[in-house]
Design an enzyme around this catalytic site. Structure first.
Site, short mmCIF file in Angstrom:
data_model
loop_
_atom_site.label_atom_id
_atom_site.label_comp_id
_atom_site.label_asym_id
_atom_site.label_seq_id
_atom_site.Cartn_x
_atom_site.Cartn_y
_atom_site.Cartn_z
N ASP A 144 81.61 17.19 41.55
CA ASP A 144 82.52 17.48 43.37
C ASP A 144 82.95 15.79 44.14
O ASP A 144 82.23 14.77 43.89
CB ASP A 144 81.04 17.47 43.47
CG ASP A 144 81.12 17.95 45.00
OD1 ASP A 144 82.67 18.11 45.46
OD2 ASP A 144 80.41 17.69 46.10
N ASN A 174 84.44 16.67 46.83
CA ASN A 174 84.54 16.73 48.34
C ASN A 174 82.50 17.29 49.45
O ASN A 174 82.84 17.34 50.19
CB ASN A 174 85.33 18.01 48.66
CG ASN A 174 85.59 19.33 47.78
OD1 ASN A 174 83.57 19.46 47.75
ND2 ASN A 174 85.98 20.49 47.78
N ASP A 187 80.10 19.12 49.04
CA ASP A 187 80.39 20.03 49.63
C ASP A 187 79.21 21.17 48.22
O ASP A 187 78.94 22.28 48.19
CB ASP A 187 81.43 21.81 49.35
CG ASP A 187 82.58 21.65 47.45
OD1 ASP A 187 81.83 21.57 46.86
OD2 ASP A 187 82.86 22.57 47.63
N ASP A 222 84.99 20.58 41.14
CA ASP A 222 86.38 21.42 41.62
C ASP A 222 87.01 20.13 40.80
O ASP A 222 86.77 19.37 39.58
CB ASP A 222 86.64 21.02 42.81
CG ASP A 222 86.29 19.73 43.80
OD1 ASP A 222 86.64 19.06 42.75
OD2 ASP A 222 85.50 18.75 44.41
N ASP A 234 87.91 35.30 26.98
CA ASP A 234 87.37 35.64 26.62
C ASP A 234 86.52 37.09 26.19
O ASP A 234 87.38 38.16 26.22
CB ASP A 234 86.34 35.93 28.47
CG ASP A 234 85.50 36.47 28.92
OD1 ASP A 234 84.57 35.56 28.20
OD2 ASP A 234 85.00 36.59 29.95
N GLU A 239 87.54 34.06 21.52
CA GLU A 239 85.70 34.73 21.77
C GLU A 239 85.05 35.53 21.02
O GLU A 239 85.45 36.57 21.59
CB GLU A 239 84.74 34.10 22.59
CG GLU A 239 83.75 34.67 23.41
CD GLU A 239 82.87 34.71 24.77
OE1 GLU A 239 81.84 34.64 25.10
OE2 GLU A 239 83.33 35.78 25.46
#
Length: 535
Positions: free
Chosen positions: A22, A24, A26, A30, A201, A275
């Site tokens: 992370d 930032n 939060d 990211d 996916d 997948e």
């Protein structure tokens, strides 16, 4: 030595963006966080990264509910951040794969919102699977969602739409040419931005059959398709061939068109991995025929017990099946949808199994945190976020345990992952498992992976297939010993709780645990460990 093309025997590192780093504060990982840590990934010794979805999404299913497949969700950054990540990865010699989710959209996608407004029989509804209710008002059939509960949700005018997963994930109708055309735009969008390929996916799920027919055991097939649901293997494998919505012949026409699109990028080696968990296993070979996709995931190791006979069967079958179509297998011990291998088979066993698998021909997929020996996270029910947990009223805990953020540094949770509150809690028990701690420990799981991946590149890739030395059908040393030779390296895995002495000479390259005693043309392999010996 590198294989050609690049993906043929690559090691690919899966990053679940929300849980990596992370930047930032939060509490959620990211794209800038990933970019800032790519040096760590490169130093691990992998060839490529695969990013789980970071697209615009209401995040009902960890980003696999995509509202706009051609933009970045603000929680992860923006398109400039994506471009920067790709550029930095390439500058470090890393290829970049991104997830695509062609089976379904989010119910917040503009197409589905249009379909709700347009009504029965409209072109907008024809992009999805909308059907009238049965005469008694019940859904068109009795299928059960893989996340629990019915596979159908009713809208205001009485029609039902199909969703094999959460009700917020309406399945697309791939018999509609608009769907195929739109997805080609998405593929080109990311390729033009610089990505090197895709993980697809639910690749086997795009085409459905018998949409108006009940199944004799809908809950059974739903459970059988979930690797995080325990089930007797014989029962599971009896149910899987009866699934009416996976592995239909029509999916192959879709991927032949995609392959032509990929091959149109003449100056690059684009790859795609499916997948597709299909039964019987021979069906997986269809996805990697010369005019279709490049790789298909081998899921058999994701729920394999730490037993010599079972693992021998998986390895042998995988190599032989892929060889029948001129392809190589893939090997994965963990991913974001299944329990972490250290929790499933044990920490020491996971190290031995990883070292054995890394020696095999084909591509290795490493789920972020696997190289740290992370177990599943300890999550109180109050912190769970997986829709499976809520749709089954807590009967199934879901996949959050495998998705807990990585521990980077420090003595207490959240171990440098964030300066805020992490989206899933980390346990203080992980203080010896941080990247900082393990980097300084020569015997750590992290340094085992670093050493093994370098040795793999130096001695094993491009060395062709394996010759079995010990297995339930080869040799006679022990029923708990698996051994193969590949090129100039012999690989021995002792699955028993006792040391095993074998006749072997050469230079010991690496061992997963314990101390190897070698003398008089023999070596003693420690209990529950794997060794590589160079001749």
């Amino acid at each position: 030595m590198k294989s050609s093309p690049w993906w043929k025997e690559a090691t690919i590192y899966q990053i679940y963006p929300r849980s990596f780093f992370d930047s930032n504060g939060d509490g959620e990982g990211d794209l800038q966080g990933i970019t800032s840590k790519l040096q760590y990934v490169q130093e691990l010794g992998v060839d490529a990264i695969w990013l789980s979805p970071f697209y615009t999404s209401p995040n009902k299913d960890g980003g696999y509910d995509v509202a706009d497949p051609r933009d970045v969700d603000p929680r992860f950054g923006n398109l400039d951040d994506a471009k920067k990540l790709i550029e930095v990865a390439h500058s470090l010699g890393l290829k970049v794969l991104v997830d695509v989710v062609p089976n379904h959209f989010s119910d917040q996608h503009v197409w589905f919102q249009q379909a709700l407004k347009a009504g029965r029989g409209s072109p907008e509804r024809a992009r999805f699977h909308f059907y009238d209710a049965n005469e008694d008002g019940t859904p068109p059939n009795n299928w059960i969602s893989l996340f629990g509960g019915p596979s159908w949700t009713q809208v205001e005018d009485g029609q039902y739409y199909l969703h094999l997963f959460d009700s917020s994930q309406p399945d697309l109708n791939w018999e509609n040419p608009e769907v195929a055309s739109d997805y080609e735009v998405t593929l080109r969008f990311w390729l033009d931005l610089g990505v090197d390929g895709f993980r697809i996916d639910v690749a086997h799920g795009l085409v459905k059959e018998n949409l108006l027919t009940d199944h004799p055991d809908p809950q059974g097939i739903s459970d059988a398709l979930r690797l995080d649901v325990s089930m007797d293997p014989e029962i599971r494998y009896a149910l899987l061939p009866t699934v009416p919505y996976f592995d239909r012949q029509g999916v192959h026409e879709i991927y032949r068109k995609w392959r032509k699109l990929f091959d149109s990028y003449k100056d690059r080696e684009i790859m795609a991995v499916a997948e597709a968990w299909v039964h019987p296993p021979v069906n997986a070979t269809r996805y990697v025929r010369s005019d279709e996709l490049h790789q298909v995931f081998n899921f058999d190791l994701l729920d394999a017990p730490f037993k010599a006979d079972f693992l021998y069967g998986v390895v042998t079958r995988s190599i032989e099946l892929m060889d029948s179509v001129g392809a190589l297998p893939t090997w994965a011990l963990s991913n974001h949808d299944s329990p972490r291998v250290a929790s499933r088979v044990g920490e020491v066993q996971a190290r031995a199994l990883a070292l054995f698998v890394m020696a095999l021909p084909g591509s290795c997929y490493v789920f972020a945190g696997q190289e740290l020996g992370l177990p599943d996270g300890e999550i109180p029910d109050s912190s769970r976020q997986d829709p499976i947990y809520f749709r089954t009223n807590g009967a199934q805990k879901g996949r959050d345990g495998a998705r807990v953020p990585l521990p980077w540094s420090g003595e207490t949770a959240p171990f440098g992952f964030t300066t805020g509150k992490p989206w899933l809690p980390l346990t203080d028990k992980w203080k010896e498992l941080t990247i900082e701690k393990q980097s300084a420990d020569p015997k750590s799981t992290l340094n085992l992976y670093r050493s093994a991946l370098k040795l793999r590149a130096d001695h094993l890739t491009t060395q062709g297939s394996i010759t079995w030395l010990e297995s339930p059908e080869h040799g006679e040393k022990s029923s708990s010993l698996l051994a193969v030779r590949r090129g100039n390296v012999s690989i021995y895995m002792n699955l028993s709780d006792s040391p095993i002495e074998v006749e072997i000479t050469g230079k010991l390259l690496i061992m997963s645990a314990g101390t190897v005693d070698g003398r008089d043309g023999k070596m003693t392999i420690p209990a529950v460990s794997t060794i590589w010996v160079h001749h």
